[in-house]
Design an enzyme around this catalytic site. Sequence first.
Site, PDB file in Angstrom:
ATOM      1  N   ARG B  63       0.824  -1.214   0.000  1.00 46.97           N
ATOM      2  CA  ARG B  63       0.000   0.000   0.000  1.00 46.97           C
ATOM      3  C   ARG B  63       0.851   1.254   0.000  1.00 46.97           C
ATOM      4  O   ARG B  63       0.365   2.353  -0.194  1.00 46.97           O
ATOM      5  CB  ARG B  63      -0.872   0.036   1.285  1.00 46.97           C
ATOM      6  N   ASP B  64       2.133   1.067   0.241  1.00 47.48           N
ATOM      7  CA  ASP B  64       2.996   2.196   0.567  1.00 47.48           C
ATOM      8  C   ASP B  64       3.088   3.250  -0.533  1.00 47.48           C
ATOM      9  O   ASP B  64       2.958   4.446  -0.287  1.00 47.48           O
ATOM     10  CB  ASP B  64       4.387   1.652   0.900  1.00 47.48           C
ATOM     11  N   PHE B  65       3.291   2.812  -1.758  1.00 49.13           N
ATOM     12  CA  PHE B  65       3.552   3.789  -2.819  1.00 49.13           C
ATOM     13  C   PHE B  65       2.360   4.703  -3.042  1.00 49.13           C
ATOM     14  O   PHE B  65       2.527   5.914  -3.200  1.00 49.13           O
ATOM     15  CB  PHE B  65       3.926   3.048  -4.113  1.00 49.13           C
ATOM     16  N   CYS B  68       1.261   6.525   0.646  1.00 53.63           N
ATOM     17  CA  CYS B  68       2.220   7.440   1.274  1.00 53.63           C
ATOM     18  C   CYS B  68       2.685   8.525   0.342  1.00 53.63           C
ATOM     19  O   CYS B  68       3.746   9.120   0.534  1.00 53.63           O
ATOM     20  CB  CYS B  68       3.432   6.652   1.776  1.00 53.63           C
ATOM     21  N   TRP B  74       6.371   9.723  -0.795  1.00 55.88           N
ATOM     22  CA  TRP B  74       6.688   9.594  -2.219  1.00 55.88           C
ATOM     23  C   TRP B  74       6.141  10.701  -3.119  1.00 55.88           C
ATOM     24  O   TRP B  74       5.865  10.460  -4.277  1.00 55.88           O
ATOM     25  CB  TRP B  74       6.156   8.258  -2.762  1.00 55.88           C
TER      26      TRP B  74
END
Lengths: 475, 108
Positions: B63-65, B68, B74
């Site tokens: 889920r990070d890209f 975040c 990012w």
Amino acid sequence: MHKFRVAEHKTIHVDGKDFLFLVADKAIFEMDPSTKGILADWGSKRDMTRKEALASLGALCAEDRDALFQGLLQRRVLIPARGTAPHAKTVGACPVSIPLKTLILHLTDTCNLSCRYCYYAERGRSTGRKERMDLNVARQAVDFLVAQSGGLEEVVLVFFGGEPLLNFKAIPAVVDYACAKAAATGKKVNFALTTNGTLLTEEIVDFFQQKNIGVTVSMDGFQEVHDSCRRFPDGSPSYALILPKVKHLLQQARQRPVAARVTLVKDPGQVPLILDHLLGLGFMEVGFAPVTTGHPDYQLRPADMDRLLEAFQDLAQDFLQAAQEGRFLGFSNLIDLLVALHQGEVLNYPCGAGLGLFAVDPGGRLFLCQRFTGDEQFCMGDIFRGLNQEKLAEFRAEAAISNKTDCQQCWARTLCTGGCYHEACVREGSHLKPNLHYCDWIRRWGEIGLEAYCQIAATYPDYLERLCRSRGYRP
Amino acid sequence: MKKKWLKAINKSAQKLEEKEVFGMQDVDVMTGMPIGCTTVFDTGWETNPRPATPMGNCVSSARDFTSCSGPCWWPAQTPDNITNWPDFQNQCLAIERDWRNLNFVIKR
């Protein structure tokens, strides 16, 4: 809701100023009284949210409150709170290869003295061990050092033994070979040698000067102290014999200062007199080491260790006095501690043994360090076939500080990192254990060092940078 | 931070001072995190379990890209999907599998 707490720390008060030592980061700050008060207040609370923390800073305006909170968080004075302290993870095998920096060459495994406490003698002799390191083995050791040194610009070659001067005839050839070999790859070699002083001649002293070899003499102090343990095999004393030789060495020492290494067996109260005596002869620095031995008769008792700490405290005062007057007192133990505090590098291991440093026996076998030479358990390969990577990886995984559970709660862990492997092996039964018998002493010495550090930082801070530079650190 | 509150004395203290990054400092959750720092590769809580700030991240790598990329980690790397790259997510249905498809080039 994110909560925060004050990180593990010590506060030091000297000369009307307050300092903060952050344990996990080995960072030292000077703090003003308001900051000190705030940290004391927060430290006494249970974990707080950011809102709670800011609310307690009522005296400051909103902008200052935010800035202070952020600033403390950034500097890791404040850290996120977890339910329990972060559990130390075990370190796996070293992910990057470590360049080889230092090789300690046992030019011989014999010695012409029979010092009563010698760890080398304690191991006894086994048959089949070579008396002298052949020149071709020494050259191959140099090849090995240069080949394994990665991108390092400087490597260190230490001539050791037994007594290395028993094999002096090998040294000039090795020095020249090493210089040429290193120069061919754009590197430099730093040479060092430790000797008992009995075999020094004018020729040898000249050679040391010409080739810029850093010399350490193992000498225990004035005659009475020195001769109590440092004797020839027939029992005759050595002080009177080495005195003129050492004096000559010290008179000629223009290129590089000469250091003395003292092994303490008893009467630690004599330490200041020993320091005076040796510095008076012309040694630039004197380092003191309590004897490492399994013999209860020779070990320093708790009362002796207390007395030693008192002596070290007195010398620390003398050191501060000298610093104030712009002079240098060559008390190695304190200098090493001050430099370590100023550099502030948090280490995973207590020393470079098995990382960038190894010892080479006369046959070319590699050992963890010079104290473990000859002990199969600590043989890490040889210079012909290389290091035993598997065994080395296992050592590096096992020996990291995160495996020393006793150390995890100790505020001095980033200063001490568990202490000498060999000492632990002899006194605690395993090289992987911390030196529990010294823990309390080390903490108290650490406090003395921190106070001395803060005193110097408060009054003549440039001195610390100069000390580090004298130890070879760049700014 | 006002100099008088804390003054770095040794080298590791000086290093801690250097971490100050110009930019958004007042995001309530991510206090202390160097926001928008594009030179550090940091993804998801399972790959980055730091015990101290910047602490273990909020979401998993998968889920990070996308999660975040707002005021957080990012913003520079995530393509502008309003004007220039409206459908970039279609190239990258599962980030951990498809990240190589993210070939963004800045037109000059």
